[in-house]
Design a protein around this motif. Structure first.
Motif, PDB file in Angstrom:
ATOM      1  N   LEU A  88       0.828  -1.200   0.000  1.00  4.39           N
ATOM      2  CA  LEU A  88       0.000   0.000   0.000  1.00  4.39           C
ATOM      3  C   LEU A  88       0.866   1.255   0.000  1.00  4.39           C
ATOM      4  CD1 LEU A  88      -2.607  -1.167   2.647  1.00  4.39           C
ATOM      5  CD2 LEU A  88      -2.987  -0.935   0.178  1.00  4.39           C
ATOM      6  N   PRO A  89       0.430   2.312  -0.690  1.00  5.47           N
ATOM      7  CA  PRO A  89       1.137   3.596  -0.606  1.00  5.47           C
ATOM      8  C   PRO A  89       0.863   4.230   0.751  1.00  5.47           C
ATOM      9  CG  PRO A  89      -0.883   3.879  -1.845  1.00  5.47           C
ATOM     10  CD  PRO A  89      -0.780   2.402  -1.523  1.00  5.47           C
ATOM     11  N   LEU A  90       1.850   4.944   1.285  1.00  2.00           N
ATOM     12  CA  LEU A  90       1.696   5.457   2.645  1.00  2.00           C
ATOM     13  C   LEU A  90       2.579   6.676   2.868  1.00  2.00           C
ATOM     14  CD1 LEU A  90       0.478   4.878   5.501  1.00  2.00           C
ATOM     15  CD2 LEU A  90       2.567   3.565   5.969  1.00  2.00           C
ATOM     16  N   GLY A  91       2.010   7.696   3.492  1.00  2.00           N
ATOM     17  CA  GLY A  91       2.781   8.834   3.965  1.00  2.00           C
ATOM     18  C   GLY A  91       3.083   8.646   5.444  1.00  2.00           C
ATOM     19  N   VAL A  92       4.364   8.455   5.756  1.00  2.00           N
ATOM     20  CA  VAL A  92       4.804   8.160   7.124  1.00  2.00           C
ATOM     21  C   VAL A  92       5.389   9.418   7.744  1.00  2.00           C
ATOM     22  CG1 VAL A  92       6.328   6.758   8.567  1.00  2.00           C
ATOM     23  CG2 VAL A  92       5.320   5.792   6.483  1.00  2.00           C
ATOM     24  N   ILE A  93       4.774   9.877   8.809  1.00  2.00           N
ATOM     25  CA  ILE A  93       5.272  11.027   9.552  1.00  2.00           C
ATOM     26  C   ILE A  93       5.867  10.533  10.857  1.00  2.00           C
ATOM     27  CG2 ILE A  93       4.595  13.170  10.719  1.00  2.00           C
ATOM     28  CD1 ILE A  93       2.270  13.282   8.635  1.00  2.00           C
ATOM     29  N   GLY A  94       7.046  11.034  11.187  1.00  2.00           N
ATOM     30  CA  GLY A  94       7.677  10.609  12.428  1.00  2.00           C
ATOM     31  C   GLY A  94       8.947  11.372  12.721  1.00  2.00           C
ATOM     32  N   GLY A 189      -2.285  10.735  -1.013  1.00  2.00           N
ATOM     33  CA  GLY A 189      -2.012   9.600  -0.142  1.00  2.00           C
ATOM     34  C   GLY A 189      -2.394   9.836   1.309  1.00  2.00           C
ATOM     35  N   THR A 190      -2.646   8.749   2.003  1.00  2.30           N
ATOM     36  CA  THR A 190      -2.935   8.798   3.439  1.00  2.30           C
ATOM     37  C   THR A 190      -1.676   9.166   4.210  1.00  2.30           C
ATOM     38  OG1 THR A 190      -4.774   7.244   3.339  1.00  2.30           O
ATOM     39  CG2 THR A 190      -3.552   7.345   5.417  1.00  2.30           C
ATOM     40  N   LEU A 191      -1.823  10.049   5.201  1.00  2.00           N
ATOM     41  CA  LEU A 191      -0.722  10.472   6.063  1.00  2.00           C
ATOM     42  C   LEU A 191      -1.037  10.090   7.504  1.00  2.00           C
ATOM     43  CD1 LEU A 191      -0.131  14.126   4.788  1.00  2.00           C
ATOM     44  CD2 LEU A 191       1.150  12.087   4.150  1.00  2.00           C
ATOM     45  N   ILE A 192      -0.095   9.402   8.144  1.00  2.00           N
ATOM     46  CA  ILE A 192      -0.262   9.012   9.544  1.00  2.00           C
ATOM     47  C   ILE A 192       1.013   9.360  10.300  1.00  2.00           C
ATOM     48  CG2 ILE A 192      -0.594   7.086  11.153  1.00  2.00           C
ATOM     49  CD1 ILE A 192      -2.141   5.650   8.956  1.00  2.00           C
ATOM     50  N   ASN A 193       0.851   9.980  11.456  1.00  2.99           N
ATOM     51  CA  ASN A 193       1.976  10.216  12.361  1.00  2.99           C
ATOM     52  C   ASN A 193       2.185   8.935  13.174  1.00  2.99           C
ATOM     53  OD1 ASN A 193       3.617  10.882  14.603  1.00  2.99           O
ATOM     54  ND2 ASN A 193       3.004  13.030  14.475  1.00  2.99           N
ATOM     55  N   PHE A 194       3.256   8.225  12.887  1.00  8.70           N
ATOM     56  CA  PHE A 194       3.483   6.947  13.548  1.00  8.70           C
ATOM     57  C   PHE A 194       4.151   7.093  14.914  1.00  8.70           C
ATOM     58  CE2 PHE A 194       2.326   5.332   9.459  1.00  8.70           C
ATOM     59  CZ  PHE A 194       1.747   4.107   9.746  1.00  8.70           C
ATOM     60  N   MET A 202      -6.845  11.473   5.692  1.00 10.56           N
ATOM     61  CA  MET A 202      -7.499  10.271   5.192  1.00 10.56           C
ATOM     62  C   MET A 202      -7.448  10.342   3.672  1.00 10.56           C
ATOM     63  SD  MET A 202     -10.825  10.119   7.647  1.00 10.56           S
ATOM     64  CE  MET A 202     -10.687   9.691   9.399  1.00 10.56           C
ATOM     65  N   GLY A 203      -6.539   9.581   3.076  1.00 14.82           N
ATOM     66  CA  GLY A 203      -6.331   9.664   1.643  1.00 14.82           C
ATOM     67  C   GLY A 203      -6.519   8.328   0.960  1.00 14.82           C
ATOM     68  N   ALA A 204      -5.803   8.145  -0.137  1.00 17.69           N
ATOM     69  CA  ALA A 204      -5.921   6.923  -0.935  1.00 17.69           C
ATOM     70  C   ALA A 204      -5.651   5.682  -0.085  1.00 17.69           C
ATOM     71  CB  ALA A 204      -4.939   6.987  -2.095  1.00 17.69           C
ATOM     72  N   CYS A 205      -6.452   4.671  -0.300  1.00 22.41           N
ATOM     73  CA  CYS A 205      -6.320   3.359   0.355  1.00 22.41           C
ATOM     74  C   CYS A 205      -6.529   3.423   1.871  1.00 22.41           C
ATOM     75  CB  CYS A 205      -4.962   2.726   0.046  1.00 22.41           C
ATOM     76  SG  CYS A 205      -4.649   2.481  -1.709  1.00 22.41           S
ATOM     77  N   TYR A 206      -7.176   4.465   2.349  1.00 26.27           N
ATOM     78  CA  TYR A 206      -7.320   4.622   3.795  1.00 26.27           C
ATOM     79  C   TYR A 206      -8.049   3.439   4.428  1.00 26.27           C
ATOM     80  CZ  TYR A 206      -8.510   6.517   8.361  1.00 26.27           C
ATOM     81  OH  TYR A 206      -8.643   6.693   9.715  1.00 26.27           O
ATOM     82  N   GLU A 207      -9.104   2.945   3.768  1.00 27.97           N
ATOM     83  CA  GLU A 207      -9.862   1.838   4.360  1.00 27.97           C
ATOM     84  C   GLU A 207      -9.028   0.563   4.417  1.00 27.97           C
ATOM     85  OE1 GLU A 207     -10.361   1.079   0.036  1.00 27.97           O
ATOM     86  OE2 GLU A 207     -10.007   2.796   1.330  1.00 27.97           O
ATOM     87  N   LEU A 208      -8.125   0.383   3.451  1.00 28.20           N
ATOM     88  CA  LEU A 208      -7.244  -0.784   3.466  1.00 28.20           C
ATOM     89  C   LEU A 208      -6.190  -0.653   4.558  1.00 28.20           C
ATOM     90  CD1 LEU A 208      -6.749  -1.112  -0.395  1.00 28.20           C
ATOM     91  CD2 LEU A 208      -8.351  -2.373   1.047  1.00 28.20           C
ATOM     92  N   ILE A 209      -5.632   0.525   4.687  1.00 25.64           N
ATOM     93  CA  ILE A 209      -4.647   0.794   5.741  1.00 25.64           C
ATOM     94  C   ILE A 209      -5.282   0.594   7.113  1.00 25.64           C
ATOM     95  CG2 ILE A 209      -3.305   2.660   6.813  1.00 25.64           C
ATOM     96  CD1 ILE A 209      -2.900   3.712   3.877  1.00 25.64           C
ATOM     97  N   SER A 210      -6.482   1.125   7.285  1.00 27.60           N
ATOM     98  CA  SER A 210      -7.184   0.965   8.565  1.00 27.60           C
ATOM     99  C   SER A 210      -7.414  -0.510   8.877  1.00 27.60           C
ATOM    100  CB  SER A 210      -8.535   1.683   8.522  1.00 27.60           C
ATOM    101  OG  SER A 210      -8.367   3.062   8.313  1.00 27.60           O
ATOM    102  N   GLY A 211      -7.788  -1.276   7.860  1.00 28.80           N
ATOM    103  CA  GLY A 211      -8.052  -2.687   8.071  1.00 28.80           C
ATOM    104  C   GLY A 211      -6.829  -3.466   8.494  1.00 28.80           C
ATOM    105  N   VAL A 212      -5.689  -3.165   7.879  1.00 24.54           N
ATOM    106  CA  VAL A 212      -4.443  -3.839   8.254  1.00 24.54           C
ATOM    107  C   VAL A 212      -4.081  -3.528   9.699  1.00 24.54           C
ATOM    108  CG1 VAL A 212      -1.947  -3.920   7.835  1.00 24.54           C
ATOM    109  CG2 VAL A 212      -3.549  -3.949   5.904  1.00 24.54           C
ATOM    110  N   LEU A 213      -4.140  -2.254  10.068  1.00 24.96           N
ATOM    111  CA  LEU A 213      -3.731  -1.867  11.422  1.00 24.96           C
ATOM    112  C   LEU A 213      -4.681  -2.445  12.474  1.00 24.96           C
ATOM    113  CD1 LEU A 213      -2.528   1.808  10.914  1.00 24.96           C
ATOM    114  CD2 LEU A 213      -1.176  -0.284  11.000  1.00 24.96           C
ATOM    115  N   LYS A 214      -5.960  -2.559  12.135  1.00 27.13           N
ATOM    116  CA  LYS A 214      -6.904  -3.140  13.083  1.00 27.13           C
ATOM    117  C   LYS A 214      -6.691  -4.642  13.222  1.00 27.13           C
ATOM    118  CE  LYS A 214     -10.417  -3.724  15.782  1.00 27.13           C
ATOM    119  NZ  LYS A 214     -10.279  -3.385  17.224  1.00 27.13           N
TER     120      LYS A 214
END
Length: 244
Positions: A88-94, A189-194, A202-214
């Motif tokens: 999945l594409p992902l914007g990682v903030i940290g 893309g979805t951006l999350i502060n890890f 909440m951007g592209a593939c957000y529902e897929l990203i949410s599902g993986v993390l859950k």
């Protein structure tokens, strides 16, 4: 015969950026303007009419992200599950290492323009061209920073012909690969502060990203409000406190 020359296009693009130019490049989540030093980044900012509070994002591969950001082991495991296991594409903030060679090459002023509250944002896994370009960036120590190829507040562009003429005019090279893969989301893309597990966009593939993390990490992200509920083009800085 291949329809596109990914390796050659990445080579030409990096050479332009290395020499202080501006590039318009394709990511799976939309087209972006990027440069490798303060002068081209300022040109992009001015042309986009972008507020000074907004921050550049970095394009990098996973190897660079591992070295540059200082996430906790669990947070890094989440990132790798998303971009490696689930592609999945992902914007990682940290949080990050300011002494990393790519940031030293970028320069202090540009680092300040590309970081906020001790964090930096990195776009990962955004397609074959992104993979080729970020590999060259790592190998040749040429930083890649920028933002979406659109005038501020007008939304992500998924075709080159939809990018405003003002931005196309400042590009020293434009790589046109046609309609981008995740155009159906009509969002970048979805951006999350890890560091905090705070959703910034909440951007592209957000529902897929949410599902993986859950499923694999028992992390509950906010429910996706849907495409129509999001104000396109207003969430491209990562210094936000929460989702707007």
């Amino acid at each position: 015969m291949p329809s596109i020359d990914i390796a050659g296009d990445a080579r030409r693009t990096l050479d332009i950026i290395k020499n202080g130019g501006v590039a318009i490049v394709p990511n799976d989540t939309g087209y972006a303007c990027c440069g490798g030093s303060m002068d081209p980044l300022q040109k992009i900012y001015a042309t986009k009419q972008r507020g000074g509070h907004k921050r550049n994002a970095m394009a990098a591969d996973l190897e660079t992200q591992r070295e540059l950001q200082t996430l906790s082991p669990r947070a890094q495991e989440m990132v790798e599950a998303l971009v490696v296991d689930h592609d999945l594409p992902l914007g990682v903030i940290g949080s990050f290492r300011p002494d990393h060679p790519l940031l030293r090459q970028l320069g202090d002023e540009a680092v300040r323009a590309s970081s906020a509250v001790g964090t930096i944002g990195i776009l990962l896994n955004a397609g074959p061209f992104h993979k080729a370009l970020t590999r060259l960036s790592r190998e040749e120590v040429v930083p890649l920073f920028g933002s979406s190829a659109n005038l501020t507040g007008t939304g992500t562009r998924f075709r080159v012909e939809d990018i405003q003429p003002e931005l196309r005019a400042i590009a020293d090279i434009t790589i046109d690969y046609g309609l981008r893969r995740y155009h159906v989301y009509r969002r970048a893309g979805t951006l999350i502060n890890f560091d905090t597990l705070q959703v910034i966009r909440m951007g592209a593939c957000y529902e897929l990203i949410s599902g993986v993390l859950k499923r694999w990490f028992d992390v509950d992200l906010p429910e996706d409000p849907g495409v129509e509920a999001l104000p396109s083009g207003h969430l491209d800085e990562f210094a936000l406190q929460g989702v707007q």
